[in-house]
Design a protein around this motif. Structure first.
Motif, mmCIF file in Angstrom:
data_model
loop_
_atom_site.group_PDB
_atom_site.id
_atom_site.type_symbol
_atom_site.label_atom_id
_atom_site.label_comp_id
_atom_site.label_asym_id
_atom_site.label_seq_id
_atom_site.Cartn_x
_atom_site.Cartn_y
_atom_site.Cartn_z
ATOM 1 N N UNK A 137 0.928 -1.288 -0.011
ATOM 2 C CA UNK A 137 0.150 0.426 -0.312
ATOM 3 C C UNK A 137 1.028 1.220 0.199
ATOM 4 N N UNK A 138 0.280 2.620 -0.246
ATOM 5 C CA UNK A 138 1.236 3.737 -0.084
ATOM 6 C C UNK A 138 0.489 4.333 1.466
ATOM 7 N N UNK A 139 1.161 5.472 1.336
ATOM 8 C CA UNK A 139 1.662 6.298 2.023
ATOM 9 C C UNK A 139 0.514 7.393 2.421
ATOM 10 N N UNK A 140 0.382 7.718 1.495
ATOM 11 C CA UNK A 140 -1.771 9.082 1.284
ATOM 12 C C UNK A 140 -2.806 7.757 1.488
ATOM 13 N N UNK A 141 -3.419 8.617 2.089
ATOM 14 C CA UNK A 141 -4.612 8.245 2.780
ATOM 15 C C UNK A 141 -5.653 7.410 1.250
ATOM 16 N N UNK A 142 -5.403 8.014 0.208
ATOM 17 C CA UNK A 142 -6.903 7.221 -0.796
ATOM 18 C C UNK A 142 -5.495 5.668 -0.944
ATOM 19 N N UNK A 160 -3.573 -17.312 -2.379
ATOM 20 C CA UNK A 160 -3.303 -15.654 -3.246
ATOM 21 C C UNK A 160 -4.598 -14.991 -2.638
ATOM 22 N N UNK A 161 -3.868 -13.578 -2.684
ATOM 23 C CA UNK A 161 -4.441 -12.764 -2.120
ATOM 24 C C UNK A 161 -4.037 -11.623 -3.579
ATOM 25 N N UNK A 162 -5.106 -11.220 -3.894
ATOM 26 C CA UNK A 162 -4.628 -10.592 -5.291
ATOM 27 C C UNK A 162 -5.703 -9.371 -5.451
ATOM 28 N N UNK A 163 -4.661 -7.956 -5.382
ATOM 29 C CA UNK A 163 -5.068 -6.656 -5.268
ATOM 30 C C UNK A 163 -5.059 -5.589 -6.436
ATOM 31 N N UNK A 164 -5.250 -3.921 -6.929
ATOM 32 C CA UNK A 164 -4.877 -3.329 -7.138
ATOM 33 C C UNK A 164 -4.202 -2.186 -6.877
ATOM 34 N N UNK A 165 -5.420 -1.398 -6.782
ATOM 35 C CA UNK A 165 -5.414 0.256 -6.529
ATOM 36 C C UNK A 165 -3.887 0.651 -6.766
ATOM 37 N N UNK A 166 -2.601 0.786 -5.837
ATOM 38 C CA UNK A 166 -1.418 0.836 -6.334
ATOM 39 C C UNK A 166 -0.522 0.424 -7.443
ATOM 40 N N UNK A 167 -0.294 1.146 -8.353
ATOM 41 C CA UNK A 167 0.095 1.344 -9.679
ATOM 42 C C UNK A 167 1.131 0.718 -9.981
ATOM 43 N N UNK A 172 9.391 2.544 -8.503
ATOM 44 C CA UNK A 172 9.784 1.444 -7.918
ATOM 45 C C UNK A 172 9.523 1.050 -6.536
ATOM 46 N N UNK A 173 8.133 1.613 -5.868
ATOM 47 C CA UNK A 173 8.145 1.533 -4.644
ATOM 48 C C UNK A 173 7.146 0.374 -4.297
ATOM 49 N N UNK A 174 6.176 0.143 -5.408
ATOM 50 C CA UNK A 174 5.181 -0.969 -4.995
ATOM 51 C C UNK A 174 6.076 -2.364 -6.196
ATOM 52 N N UNK A 175 5.541 -3.821 -5.866
ATOM 53 C CA UNK A 175 6.364 -4.570 -5.979
ATOM 54 C C UNK A 175 5.024 -5.740 -6.472
ATOM 55 N N UNK A 176 5.229 -6.099 -7.854
ATOM 56 C CA UNK A 176 4.285 -7.078 -8.337
ATOM 57 C C UNK A 176 4.096 -8.092 -7.823
#
Length: 208
Positions: A137-142, A160-167, A172-176
């Motif tokens: 997830x991200x540091x900002x509220x959204x 498995x846990x499948x999600x989206x939202x964090x593009x 490079x912060x977000x991992x696949x």
């Protein structure tokens, strides 16, 4: 079982440059939200695989134009060929609008979903829009994830846990892919194809 996971950005490979053979071998399509409903309807037209979805925070248009030929699994457990998929869409509430929830609201949804699990005896895949708090997830509220998902992952240990939202194109912060205990976490941004394994192994399919 070969699964195609989608989220947040329509794949030009599947839509703009589509050929029917690109969906050959796909047994199940899972959408984590924030996709054009016409895109999902288009894919459903060219495959016999079920197309299951939850809502993203930008999917208000689904109320009047839901993706045809697809199945919404919000707040329920859908079983297909012995695989149980639990659906909890939406993001952290950061403004007025549908498909946004406070932490308490999501916790209440999780509690109600557990009633379904009395009959399904757990689940194998958790399909959401938002990630879990502290895991992709991200540091900002959204883009903050939900702590309420932790209890589901700890108690039921889905494969498995499948999600989206964090593009993933945010940087490079977000991992696949990552893990939470015995659960493989997949960020389904655009598209990700893998072979399902109840041994909690992640077997990705090489994508062009």
């Amino acid at each position: 079982m070969r699964i195609l996971a989608l989220a947040d950005q329509e794949s030009a490979y599947l839509w703009d440059c589509f050929k029917p053979e690109k969906l050959e071998g796909i047994d199940l399509i899972l959408s984590s939200g924030d996709l054009d409903p016409n895109y999902l309807s288009f894919l459903a037209t060219f495959t016999k695989a079920p197309v299951l979805y939850v809502h993203g925070n930008h999917d208000a248009g689904y109320e009047t134009n839901p993706p045809s030929g697809c199945i919404c699994i919000e707040d329920s457990i859908y079983e297909y060929q012995g695989i149980r998929i639990a659906g909890l869409g939406g993001s952290m509430r950061y403004r007025n609008g549908p498909h946004q929830y406070t932490e308490q609201e999501m916790a209440w949804r999780v509690t109600k979903l557990r009633l379904h699990m009395l009959f399904s005896r757990g689940f194998d895949i958790l399909l959401t829009h938002a990630p879990a708090y502290g895991f992709g997830d991200g540091d900002d509220l959204p883009h903050t994830g939900f702590r309420a998902f932790h209890s589901l992952l700890k108690r039921y240990e889905p494969a498995y846990f499948i999600h989206g939202h964090t593009h993933l194109n945010y940087g490079m912060k977000y991992q696949r892919c990552s893990t939470f205990g015995k659960t493989q976490i997949i960020n389904a941004f655009e598209r990700y194809e893998f072979e399902f394994s109840k041994e909690n192994e992640l077997v990705p399919i090489s994508l062009p």
